[in-house]
Design a protein around this motif. Structure first.
Motif, PDB file in Angstrom:
ATOM      1  N   GLY A   1       0.789  -1.227   0.000  1.00  0.00           N
ATOM      2  CA  GLY A   1       0.000   0.000   0.000  1.00  0.00           C
ATOM      3  C   GLY A   1       0.815   1.267   0.000  1.00  0.00           C
ATOM      4  O   GLY A   1       0.272   2.350   0.221  1.00  0.00           O
ATOM      5  N   ALA A   2       2.113   1.186  -0.282  1.00  0.00           N
ATOM      6  CA  ALA A   2       2.972   2.358  -0.244  1.00  0.00           C
ATOM      7  C   ALA A   2       3.442   2.740  -1.642  1.00  0.00           C
ATOM      8  O   ALA A   2       3.729   1.892  -2.473  1.00  0.00           O
ATOM      9  CB  ALA A   2       4.187   2.111   0.648  1.00  0.00           C
ATOM     10  N   SER A   3       3.501   4.045  -1.874  1.00  0.00           N
ATOM     11  CA  SER A   3       4.106   4.584  -3.085  1.00  0.00           C
ATOM     12  C   SER A   3       4.890   5.805  -2.645  1.00  0.00           C
ATOM     13  O   SER A   3       4.515   6.944  -2.901  1.00  0.00           O
ATOM     14  CB  SER A   3       3.042   4.957  -4.123  1.00  0.00           C
ATOM     15  N   SER A   4       5.981   5.556  -1.953  1.00  0.00           N
ATOM     16  CA  SER A   4       6.709   6.617  -1.272  1.00  0.00           C
ATOM     17  C   SER A   4       8.065   6.858  -1.915  1.00  0.00           C
ATOM     18  O   SER A   4       8.392   6.302  -2.954  1.00  0.00           O
ATOM     19  CB  SER A   4       6.868   6.256   0.206  1.00  0.00           C
ATOM     20  N   ALA A   5       8.864   7.704  -1.262  1.00  0.00           N
ATOM     21  CA  ALA A   5      10.193   8.048  -1.764  1.00  0.00           C
ATOM     22  C   ALA A   5      11.119   6.840  -1.686  1.00  0.00           C
ATOM     23  O   ALA A   5      10.913   5.934  -0.877  1.00  0.00           O
ATOM     24  CB  ALA A   5      10.762   9.202  -0.946  1.00  0.00           C
ATOM     25  N   PRO A   6      12.172   6.818  -2.503  1.00  0.00           N
ATOM     26  CA  PRO A   6      13.102   5.679  -2.493  1.00  0.00           C
ATOM     27  C   PRO A   6      13.718   5.391  -1.120  1.00  0.00           C
ATOM     28  O   PRO A   6      14.104   4.262  -0.844  1.00  0.00           O
ATOM     29  CB  PRO A   6      14.177   6.111  -3.494  1.00  0.00           C
ATOM     30  N   TYR A   7      13.783   6.391  -0.273  1.00  0.00           N
ATOM     31  CA  TYR A   7      14.359   6.208   1.063  1.00  0.00           C
ATOM     32  C   TYR A   7      13.619   5.133   1.852  1.00  0.00           C
ATOM     33  O   TYR A   7      14.213   4.422   2.664  1.00  0.00           O
ATOM     34  CB  TYR A   7      14.325   7.539   1.811  1.00  0.00           C
ATOM     35  N   TYR A   8      12.311   4.985   1.618  1.00  0.00           N
ATOM     36  CA  TYR A   8      11.497   4.073   2.418  1.00  0.00           C
ATOM     37  C   TYR A   8      11.248   2.740   1.724  1.00  0.00           C
ATOM     38  O   TYR A   8      11.414   1.688   2.312  1.00  0.00           O
ATOM     39  CB  TYR A   8      10.146   4.723   2.741  1.00  0.00           C
ATOM     40  N   GLY A   9      10.810   2.767   0.493  1.00  0.00           N
ATOM     41  CA  GLY A   9      10.394   1.564  -0.202  1.00  0.00           C
ATOM     42  C   GLY A   9       8.996   1.744  -0.747  1.00  0.00           C
ATOM     43  O   GLY A   9       8.388   2.801  -0.601  1.00  0.00           O
ATOM     44  N   THR A  10       8.462   0.694  -1.327  1.00  0.00           N
ATOM     45  CA  THR A  10       7.171   0.784  -1.999  1.00  0.00           C
ATOM     46  C   THR A  10       6.692  -0.622  -2.346  1.00  0.00           C
ATOM     47  O   THR A  10       7.415  -1.589  -2.132  1.00  0.00           O
ATOM     48  CB  THR A  10       7.304   1.640  -3.276  1.00  0.00           C
ATOM     49  N   ASP A  11       5.469  -0.718  -2.855  1.00  0.00           N
ATOM     50  CA  ASP A  11       5.024  -2.011  -3.376  1.00  0.00           C
ATOM     51  C   ASP A  11       5.053  -1.958  -4.895  1.00  0.00           C
ATOM     52  O   ASP A  11       5.565  -1.010  -5.492  1.00  0.00           O
ATOM     53  CB  ASP A  11       3.666  -2.415  -2.799  1.00  0.00           C
ATOM     54  N   CYS A  12       4.503  -2.980  -5.550  1.00  0.00           N
ATOM     55  CA  CYS A  12       4.680  -3.101  -7.005  1.00  0.00           C
ATOM     56  C   CYS A  12       4.037  -1.947  -7.769  1.00  0.00           C
ATOM     57  O   CYS A  12       4.680  -1.311  -8.604  1.00  0.00           O
ATOM     58  CB  CYS A  12       4.167  -4.455  -7.488  1.00  0.00           C
ATOM     59  N   SER A  13       2.771  -1.668  -7.496  1.00  0.00           N
ATOM     60  CA  SER A  13       2.106  -0.591  -8.227  1.00  0.00           C
ATOM     61  C   SER A  13       2.617   0.776  -7.786  1.00  0.00           C
ATOM     62  O   SER A  13       2.671   1.716  -8.592  1.00  0.00           O
ATOM     63  CB  SER A  13       0.590  -0.675  -8.060  1.00  0.00           C
ATOM     64  N   GLY A  14       3.037   0.872  -6.512  1.00  0.00           N
ATOM     65  CA  GLY A  14       3.635   2.115  -6.045  1.00  0.00           C
ATOM     66  C   GLY A  14       4.910   2.437  -6.799  1.00  0.00           C
ATOM     67  O   GLY A  14       5.166   3.591  -7.166  1.00  0.00           O
ATOM     68  N   LEU A  15       5.729   1.430  -7.048  1.00  0.00           N
ATOM     69  CA  LEU A  15       6.960   1.606  -7.810  1.00  0.00           C
ATOM     70  C   LEU A  15       6.653   2.077  -9.225  1.00  0.00           C
ATOM     71  O   LEU A  15       7.269   3.030  -9.727  1.00  0.00           O
ATOM     72  CB  LEU A  15       7.732   0.286  -7.863  1.00  0.00           C
ATOM     73  N   VAL A  16       5.675   1.448  -9.854  1.00  0.00           N
ATOM     74  CA  VAL A  16       5.309   1.811 -11.224  1.00  0.00           C
ATOM     75  C   VAL A  16       4.769   3.233 -11.278  1.00  0.00           C
ATOM     76  O   VAL A  16       5.120   4.012 -12.175  1.00  0.00           O
ATOM     77  CB  VAL A  16       4.289   0.806 -11.793  1.00  0.00           C
ATOM     78  N   MET A  17       3.928   3.613 -10.321  1.00  0.00           N
ATOM     79  CA  MET A  17       3.385   4.972 -10.318  1.00  0.00           C
ATOM     80  C   MET A  17       4.483   6.015 -10.196  1.00  0.00           C
ATOM     81  O   MET A  17       4.497   7.009 -10.929  1.00  0.00           O
ATOM     82  CB  MET A  17       2.350   5.131  -9.199  1.00  0.00           C
ATOM     83  N   GLN A  18       5.434   5.809  -9.275  1.00  0.00           N
ATOM     84  CA  GLN A  18       6.517   6.783  -9.124  1.00  0.00           C
ATOM     85  C   GLN A  18       7.372   6.839 -10.390  1.00  0.00           C
ATOM     86  O   GLN A  18       7.815   7.916 -10.809  1.00  0.00           O
ATOM     87  CB  GLN A  18       7.364   6.450  -7.904  1.00  0.00           C
ATOM     88  N   ALA A  19       7.606   5.685 -11.011  1.00  0.00           N
ATOM     89  CA  ALA A  19       8.374   5.654 -12.247  1.00  0.00           C
ATOM     90  C   ALA A  19       7.648   6.418 -13.358  1.00  0.00           C
ATOM     91  O   ALA A  19       8.270   7.156 -14.134  1.00  0.00           O
ATOM     92  CB  ALA A  19       8.638   4.213 -12.658  1.00  0.00           C
ATOM     93  N   LEU A  20       6.333   6.245 -13.420  1.00  0.00           N
ATOM     94  CA  LEU A  20       5.552   6.966 -14.420  1.00  0.00           C
ATOM     95  C   LEU A  20       5.549   8.464 -14.150  1.00  0.00           C
ATOM     96  O   LEU A  20       5.677   9.272 -15.089  1.00  0.00           O
ATOM     97  CB  LEU A  20       4.120   6.431 -14.453  1.00  0.00           C
ATOM     98  N   TYR A  21       5.407   8.863 -12.890  1.00  0.00           N
ATOM     99  CA  TYR A  21       5.447  10.294 -12.557  1.00  0.00           C
ATOM    100  C   TYR A  21       6.721  10.934 -13.106  1.00  0.00           C
ATOM    101  O   TYR A  21       6.694  12.002 -13.712  1.00  0.00           O
ATOM    102  CB  TYR A  21       5.416  10.507 -11.041  1.00  0.00           C
ATOM    103  N   SER A  22       7.839  10.284 -12.884  1.00  0.00           N
ATOM    104  CA  SER A  22       9.122  10.875 -13.271  1.00  0.00           C
ATOM    105  C   SER A  22       9.285  10.980 -14.777  1.00  0.00           C
ATOM    106  O   SER A  22      10.065  11.784 -15.274  1.00  0.00           O
ATOM    107  CB  SER A  22      10.278  10.056 -12.689  1.00  0.00           C
TER     108      SER A  22
END
Length: 203
Positions: free
Chosen positions: A86-107
């Protein structure tokens, strides 16, 4: 041994309970603000961690390849960080699968609304991979035509529902957040091999 997704989640819950007991906290198996601060994180971060949006690495003049490489570079910034449901946070913390994809898409210049980092943290939206798959702006392509920068979606073998998403790197490798951490793995492996389909965010 077949360590299913559910058993991996149970392992994480058991570890949380262990530390809650060690720290004299209520033993619930859930991470709350008290557990968060006992881990050494700032209390203020508990309230704004899911407001993080990865900095934009592209512009209106960027080529398709630039968008793809920006997305992948952002995903790599999370390498080795923990899988957090349930996380889509900064690289400092971590994330789950869809959270990782969302942050990658944002960038890379894509805002995958209605999916968002903030909504992902809310109860009932832990499985944003399903909503990303259902997004009509995501072009579906045959698995045999997968390319670097495509999104690979996976089904739960027991229910048939979408339960995982990863970013395709090429050469049958993906970068993904899967328990216990963000890592590069083969498209299909012993943990998850039920590919549901391929989505192409960059046309």
């Amino acid at each position: 041994m077949d360590r299913s997704y559910a058993s991996l989640n149970q392992t994480a819950i058991n570890k949380i309970k262990y530390f809650q007991q060690q720290w004299g906290l209520p033993v619930t198996g859930e991470v709350d603000v008290n557990f968060w601060t006992h881990m050494g994180f700032k209390q203020s971060d508990w309230y704004d961690i899911d407001s993080y949006v990865a900095p934009l690495k592209t512009n209106a003049n960027s080529a398709r390849a630039d968008h793809i490489e920006a997305m992948i570079a952002t995903a790599y910034a999370y390498m080795g960080k923990p899988y957090i449901v349930g996380a889509s946070s900064a690289p400092y913390y971590g994330t789950d699968c869809s959270g990782l994809v969302m942050q990658a898409l944002y960038s890379s210049g894509i805002n995958p609304l209605p999916s968002s980092a903030i909504r992902h943290a809310q109860p009932g939206f832990e499985w944003e991979s399903r909503n990303l798959w259902d997004n009509p702006q995501l072009l579906k392509v045959p698995y045999a035509e997968r390319q670097r920068g495509d999104l690979i979606f996976y089904r739960d073998p027991s229910s048939g529902l979408i339960w995982h998403v990863a970013i395709y790197l090429g050469d049958n490798q993906v970068i993904e957040s899967w328990p216990p951490q963000i890592m590069v793995q083969p498209v299909e492996n012993w943990q998850r091999s039920w590919v549901a389909g391929v989505g192409r965010p960059f046309i």
